[in-house]
Design a protein around this motif. Structure first.
Motif, PDB file in Angstrom:
ATOM      1  N   MET A   1      21.856  44.876 -16.722  1.00 17.12           N
ATOM      2  CA  MET A   1      21.288  43.558 -16.968  1.00 17.12           C
ATOM      3  C   MET A   1      21.267  42.771 -15.667  1.00 17.12           C
ATOM      4  N   THR A   2      20.128  42.221 -15.298  1.00 13.73           N
ATOM      5  CA  THR A   2      20.018  41.408 -14.096  1.00 13.73           C
ATOM      6  C   THR A   2      19.701  39.984 -14.499  1.00 13.73           C
ATOM      7  N   ARG A   3      20.335  39.039 -13.814  1.00 15.57           N
ATOM      8  CA  ARG A   3      20.166  37.638 -14.179  1.00 15.57           C
ATOM      9  C   ARG A   3      20.187  36.819 -12.907  1.00 15.57           C
ATOM     10  N   SER A   4      19.346  35.799 -12.828  1.00 10.19           N
ATOM     11  CA  SER A   4      19.207  35.047 -11.580  1.00 10.19           C
ATOM     12  C   SER A   4      20.430  34.208 -11.259  1.00 10.19           C
ATOM     13  N   SER A   5      21.137  33.729 -12.251  1.00 12.00           N
ATOM     14  CA  SER A   5      22.308  32.889 -11.984  1.00 12.00           C
ATOM     15  C   SER A   5      23.472  33.316 -12.856  1.00 12.00           C
ATOM     16  N   LYS A   6      24.627  33.430 -12.223  1.00 14.50           N
ATOM     17  CA  LYS A   6      25.816  33.826 -12.951  1.00 14.50           C
ATOM     18  C   LYS A   6      26.408  32.649 -13.694  1.00 14.50           C
ATOM     19  N   PRO A   7      27.060  32.913 -14.812  1.00 14.76           N
ATOM     20  CA  PRO A   7      27.859  31.850 -15.428  1.00 14.76           C
ATOM     21  C   PRO A   7      29.083  31.586 -14.549  1.00 14.76           C
ATOM     22  N   GLU A   8      29.529  30.381 -14.572  1.00 13.67           N
ATOM     23  CA  GLU A   8      30.711  29.981 -13.820  1.00 13.67           C
ATOM     24  C   GLU A   8      31.968  30.554 -14.486  1.00 13.67           C
ATOM     25  N   LEU A   9      32.873  31.087 -13.696  1.00 13.46           N
ATOM     26  CA  LEU A   9      34.183  31.503 -14.193  1.00 13.46           C
ATOM     27  C   LEU A   9      35.161  30.379 -13.887  1.00 13.46           C
ATOM     28  N   LEU A  10      35.637  29.723 -14.946  1.00 15.55           N
ATOM     29  CA  LEU A  10      36.459  28.517 -14.830  1.00 15.55           C
ATOM     30  C   LEU A  10      37.894  28.845 -15.213  1.00 15.55           C
ATOM     31  N   ALA A  11      38.825  28.577 -14.310  1.00 16.87           N
ATOM     32  CA  ALA A  11      40.216  29.003 -14.488  1.00 16.87           C
ATOM     33  C   ALA A  11      41.155  27.811 -14.568  1.00 16.87           C
ATOM     34  N   PRO A  12      42.274  27.976 -15.280  1.00 17.05           N
ATOM     35  CA  PRO A  12      43.266  26.902 -15.389  1.00 17.05           C
ATOM     36  C   PRO A  12      44.190  26.873 -14.175  1.00 17.05           C
ATOM     37  N   ALA A  13      44.663  25.677 -13.827  1.00 21.39           N
ATOM     38  CA  ALA A  13      45.632  25.536 -12.741  1.00 21.39           C
ATOM     39  C   ALA A  13      46.647  24.473 -13.131  1.00 21.39           C
ATOM     40  N   GLY A  14      47.785  24.934 -13.656  1.00 25.44           N
ATOM     41  CA  GLY A  14      48.829  23.992 -14.048  1.00 25.44           C
ATOM     42  C   GLY A  14      49.708  23.561 -12.906  1.00 25.44           C
ATOM     43  N   ASP A  15      49.684  24.302 -11.803  1.00 25.31           N
ATOM     44  CA  ASP A  15      50.450  23.930 -10.619  1.00 25.31           C
ATOM     45  C   ASP A  15      49.772  24.553  -9.400  1.00 25.31           C
ATOM     46  N   TRP A  16      50.375  24.342  -8.218  1.00 26.97           N
ATOM     47  CA  TRP A  16      49.726  24.785  -6.989  1.00 26.97           C
ATOM     48  C   TRP A  16      49.595  26.305  -6.940  1.00 26.97           C
ATOM     49  N   GLU A  17      50.628  27.034  -7.336  1.00 22.14           N
ATOM     50  CA  GLU A  17      50.549  28.490  -7.293  1.00 22.14           C
ATOM     51  C   GLU A  17      49.450  29.010  -8.211  1.00 22.14           C
ATOM     52  N   ALA A  18      49.301  28.398  -9.370  1.00 21.03           N
ATOM     53  CA  ALA A  18      48.240  28.817 -10.287  1.00 21.03           C
ATOM     54  C   ALA A  18      46.866  28.519  -9.689  1.00 21.03           C
ATOM     55  N   LEU A  19      46.753  27.411  -8.979  1.00 21.98           N
ATOM     56  CA  LEU A  19      45.493  27.079  -8.302  1.00 21.98           C
ATOM     57  C   LEU A  19      45.148  28.164  -7.288  1.00 21.98           C
ATOM     58  N   VAL A  20      46.100  28.518  -6.442  1.00 22.21           N
ATOM     59  CA  VAL A  20      45.866  29.550  -5.439  1.00 22.21           C
ATOM     60  C   VAL A  20      45.543  30.873  -6.119  1.00 22.21           C
ATOM     61  N   ALA A  21      46.275  31.204  -7.187  1.00 27.06           N
ATOM     62  CA  ALA A  21      46.026  32.438  -7.917  1.00 27.06           C
ATOM     63  C   ALA A  21      44.596  32.483  -8.441  1.00 27.06           C
ATOM     64  N   ALA A  22      44.135  31.374  -9.002  1.00 24.91           N
ATOM     65  CA  ALA A  22      42.777  31.326  -9.541  1.00 24.91           C
ATOM     66  C   ALA A  22      41.739  31.507  -8.441  1.00 24.91           C
ATOM     67  N   VAL A  23      41.904  30.781  -7.356  1.00 26.71           N
ATOM     68  CA  VAL A  23      40.925  30.824  -6.264  1.00 26.71           C
ATOM     69  C   VAL A  23      40.905  32.206  -5.614  1.00 26.71           C
ATOM     70  N   GLN A  24      42.083  32.740  -5.308  1.00 32.68           N
ATOM     71  CA  GLN A  24      42.143  34.000  -4.579  1.00 32.68           C
ATOM     72  C   GLN A  24      41.687  35.185  -5.422  1.00 32.68           C
ATOM     73  N   ASN A  25      41.691  35.044  -6.729  1.00 28.82           N
ATOM     74  CA  ASN A  25      41.276  36.145  -7.588  1.00 28.82           C
ATOM     75  C   ASN A  25      39.841  36.017  -8.081  1.00 28.82           C
ATOM     76  N   GLY A  26      39.123  35.011  -7.598  1.00 31.49           N
ATOM     77  CA  GLY A  26      37.691  35.003  -7.846  1.00 31.49           C
ATOM     78  C   GLY A  26      37.139  33.935  -8.755  1.00 31.49           C
ATOM     79  N   ALA A  27      37.908  32.896  -9.082  1.00 30.88           N
ATOM     80  CA  ALA A  27      37.364  31.819  -9.916  1.00 30.88           C
ATOM     81  C   ALA A  27      36.251  31.081  -9.174  1.00 30.88           C
TER      82      ALA A  27
END
Length: 851
Positions: A1-27
């Protein structure tokens, strides 16, 4: 399946480590909360300095940040909340997630530059509700988790709205924004971010007499605890539906959870965008289950689930099935276990013992064939130390996977970046000129760095492109990776290595500043401009019309909500001023159709009582036609208005020409929320039952509108698309219809301390849970008279004709008494009503408030 725009992957961040975890893993985006005004007050959250740092950190890495300001707010909090929104706009936040209608109304006046997202706490679940929020200025709508994929697809096609949908994580059993369970039984309000999750506690389904109707030992005791949502296998269907943002729940979860779930969904979304034969690998499925699960469900996306939605026997993480105990050796304290999953030293396991429940231990040593090993594969038989309670055939579950946790932790615990953007350096070195380097990324951002001293002739080792590439490639702790170095280099020149490194650092910093600036949704709004706007945003909560039969200074109307014709008649004869009836009925009593509505309206007209058509809190699009037929019917009856608590009905009621009576579901907590509904044509507003007497007084005195307060009856604690009766007694399951055990039957949930919470099922098969104790303010009615409240509401839904008659009569008598001289009679009236609430009476939140 090919699509012009991807849906956004939106991740939770309850603290700083969770924020970094979300960003570094592809959110693609993260959502997080400040220290105040957010619905996860139990998370660590972010102070103002951390919020600015978080926005900059995310933006440099191409990730958006949405900030949750998603609780109900009092009038005293609104101005400070607006200032917080201004701060967020200045930081460059990409949007704010809002529940409170009053805050949304204020934000559109003073901060139109800040994108608004409608929280799932707004209970938006139909097309008309989405359209209403778009008209209010919302950029995005987070839909209720009870919606089917077809409903979502139809709304997207009809409105083009930007839609956000939960795809993984914990589910609420109640429609979000309509739950008072934690609030009423413990004073911790989910609408204020303090939910204590009482739905994860033990309950027993009982009949009218308190006798169990299902065996908890067979079914389980966690009757309100859903499984976790997992749509990993269905991402192509969600992408085809046009959903803009795929949201992962989990601001209260550990950063390792965030890292793992985001990593898996990043891979799956990328795969779904390019691979016609979408698949999820066994390892990906295992990682999602291992990191946390209460068993998984697809929720309401593909059908109406029954018992398979629920985790009846366990309200928390169950891990992965590891194997069974083969035998136990008392002498060594070790058990032989036949493994179905790999096991490592450091893993956590839980034994479901035959006698005594569950026992959790950490694996400190593993023996295989008499030899101590660090790990053992699936299919092997090993010995591990386990408590003496275990027996052969007891099941083991791995609740903590040391390797998975280490893998996740490596993505956020190290200063080295996992997620890097390619950059190109352009170097110019001219004899007699300072070293000059320009760095640029693929999006057009750039930064410049220069040395301080001119380049000199080289004595031994002149600069070479290879040497410059080696120095410029030292980007280990930055979010950038070297793509190319392009050199404009004189022959036989040299500059100090320290100047090369310093110029590189300055160029990177300048490019980061350019990225941050370009990522802003809008330029920062100057403080003086915001201050002028806020000073000019005066609230005018003034109704253009008032309910028939009431005017300021007149005693309150006595109103009652009923669900059967006999109760309506009893209330009318006992002296009610207005009756809410018709659009909502319960299956425990007689059905209500058009004929009953006509008769009810005629009875009210004959006795000079105002008939108000009631409507359900929840109306999915497939049900809207049935409700609209009732509205058309009411328009041709002697009806005086429509009671509605659904955003999707506001415009439809207006088209009938009947006045709108705003119901409790709107959660009116402040004057600005009141002002919005009054501007929409409401003639009467039911105030939130979570308000204190002091707050009610301030609201009523601060505005010029007709306010209604709930004073009597079992407070509705939740409304759920899940039905315990149908699931446990009626055979309700995916693809199977319910046998209708609710018809003519009353049941309840009994909690661990013996409190009994009545259940009702409405005509759309939604379950309503009511408080165990009746609210009763009969001896306090004079206070509402003094305040200037327009209507006192009795909730007699499902209670029968006698309850309706007795309660109306009691309040009618109370309104006629002098509180100073008739205190004893008021007390007797309260005692009389207590006979109808065996568990006792409560004054709700009028004097205790909520956290």
């Amino acid at each position: 399946m090919t699509r012009s725009s991807k849906p956004e992957l939106l991740a939770p961040a309850g603290d700083w480590e969770a924020l970094v975890a979300a960003v570094q893993n592809g959110a693609d985006a993260v959502y997080l909360g400040g220290k105040l005004y957010n619905a996860r007050q139990g998370a660590a959250n972010f102070d103002r300095e951390e919020l600015q740092r978080a926005v900059d950190y995310a933006h440099i890495r191409g990730v958006k940040v949405y900030v949750t300001v998603n609780i109900l707010l009092s009038d005293e909090e609104l101005e400070d909340a607006a200032r917080f929104l201004h701060f967020l706009q200045q930081t460059g936040a990409d949007g704010v997630i809002v529940q409170d209608l009053g805050l949304a109304n204020l934000a559109r006046q003073v901060l139109p530059e800040l994108p608004l997202h409608a929280s799932t706490q707004m209970t938006v679940h139909n097309r008309a509700g989405v359209e209403k929020l778009l008209a209010l200025g919302f950029r995005r709508v987070v839909l209720a988790r009870e919606m089917s994929l077809k409903e979502i697809r139809d709304i997207k096609e009809a409105t083009g709205a930007e839609l956000e949908v939960f795809i993984h994580g914990a589910l609420c059993i109640c429609y979000s924004g309509q739950c008072l369970l934690s609030s009423m039984i413990g004073g911790r309000s989910g609408n204020r971010g303090r939910c204590a999750q009482p739905c994860r506690l033990r309950y027993t389904l009982v009949d009218e007499k308190g006798r169990p109707v299902v065996d908890p030992r067979e079914v389980g005791e966690y009757l309100l605890s859903p499984r976790d949502l997992n749509l990993s296998e269905h991402l192509p269907d969600l992408i085809h539906a046009g959903i803009n943002s795929f949201k992962i729940e989990g601001r209260m979860k550990r950063p390792e959870y965030v890292a793992t779930v985001v990593r898996v969904y990043r891979n799956l979304i990328d795969r779904a965008m390019v691979d016609e034969d979408f698949y999820i690998t066994p390892e990906e499925a295992r990682d999602l289950a291992q990191i946390f699960n209460r068993d998984f469900t697809t929720g309401y996306f593909f059908n109406r689930p029954g018992y398979e939605l629920m985790s009846y026997k366990r309200p928390n993480n169950r891990g992965l099935f590891l194997g069974r105990v083969v035998r136990y050796h008392p002498g060594t304290g070790r058990a032989e276990v036949a493994l179905e999953e790999p096991l490592r030293v450091g893993d956590g396991v839980e034994v479901w013992v035959s006698r005594g429940g569950r026992v959790g231990v950490e694996v400190h040593a593993i023996w295989e064939k008499g030899r101590q090993v660090e790990q053992a594969p699936a299919g092997s038989v090993v010995e591990i130390s386990l408590p003496r309670e275990v027996r052969p055939q007891d099941r083991l579950f791995k609740t903590h996977d040391a390797f998975l946790m280490e893998r996740a932790r490596a993505t956020f615990a190290s200063p080295r970046e996992v997620r890097k953007s390619p950059v190109t350096f352009h170097v110019r070195v001219r004899l007699g000129e300072p070293f000059r380097v320009r760095v640029e990324d693929g999006a057009g951002h750039s930064g410049l760095g220069t040395g301080l001293t001119p380049a000199q002739p080289a004595v031994k080792r002149p600069l070479t492109p290879g040497f410059l590439k080696e120095q410029l490639d030292r980007l280990g702790n930055t979010p950038f990776a070297l793509k190319d170095v392009r050199c404009d280099l004189d022959d036989n020149v040299i500059v100090p290595v320290g100047e090369i490194n310093e110029a590189r650092r300055r160029a990177i910093e300048e490019m980061e500043a350019a990225i941050i600036k370009s990522a802003r949704p809008a330029p920062p709004l100057p403080e003086d401009v915001f201050a002028r706007r806020l000073a000019g945003a005066r609230v005018k909560a003034t109704g253009r019309a008032l309910p028939a039969g009431w005017s300021p200074g007149k005693r309150p109307l006595l109103s009652i909500a009923v669900t059967d014709l006999a109760s309506l008649e009893a209330a009318v004869f006992a002296g009610a001023d207005q009756v809410y009836f018709g659009g909502e009925s319960f299956r425990s009593g007689p059905p209500v159709g058009e004929e009953e509505i006509r008769r009810g309206a005629e009875i009210c007209k004959k006795h000079g009582v105002r008939f108000i058509l009631s409507t359900p809190r929840i109306i999915h699009d497939p049900e809207m036609a049935a409700v609209e037929r009732l509205l058309d019917l009411a328009a041709n009856l002697p009806a005086k208005g429509v009671l509605a608590g659904n955003l999707g009905l506001i415009d439809r009621v207006a088209r009938t020409g009947l006045p709108l009576y705003a119901d409790l579901a709107f959660n009116v907590f402040n004057l600005r929320a009141a002002a919005y509904l009054l501007d929409q044509g409401a003639v009467q507003l039911a105030l939130s039952p979570e308000l204190t007497m002091e707050q009610v007084t301030a609201l009523v005195s601060g505005g010029h509108f007709a306010a209604e307060v709930l004073v009597q009856g079992a407070v509705e604690l939740m409304v759920s698309r899940y039905c315990a009766l149908g699931s446990l007694l009626g055979g309700l399951a995916a693809g199977r219809n319910c046998a209708g055990p609710c018809q003519g039957r009353r049941c309840a949930l009994k909690d661990r301390v013996g409190a009994v919470f009545p259940l009702e099922v409405d005509q759309f098969c939604r379950m309503h849970l009511f408080n165990s104790r009746d609210l009763c303010l009969v001896d306090e009615v004079h206070k509402f008279v003094e305040i200037g409240v327009a209507s006192l509401r009795i909730d007699a839904r499902g209670r029968g004709a006698e309850y309706a008659r007795v309660t109306v009569d009691a309040y009618r008598r109370a309104l006629s008494l002098n509180p100073a001289g008739d205190a004893g009679e008021l007390s007797r009236l309260r005692e009389r009503l207590q006979q109808y609430s065996p568990a006792g009476l409560t004054r709700g939140h009028y004097y205790r408030g909520v956290e």
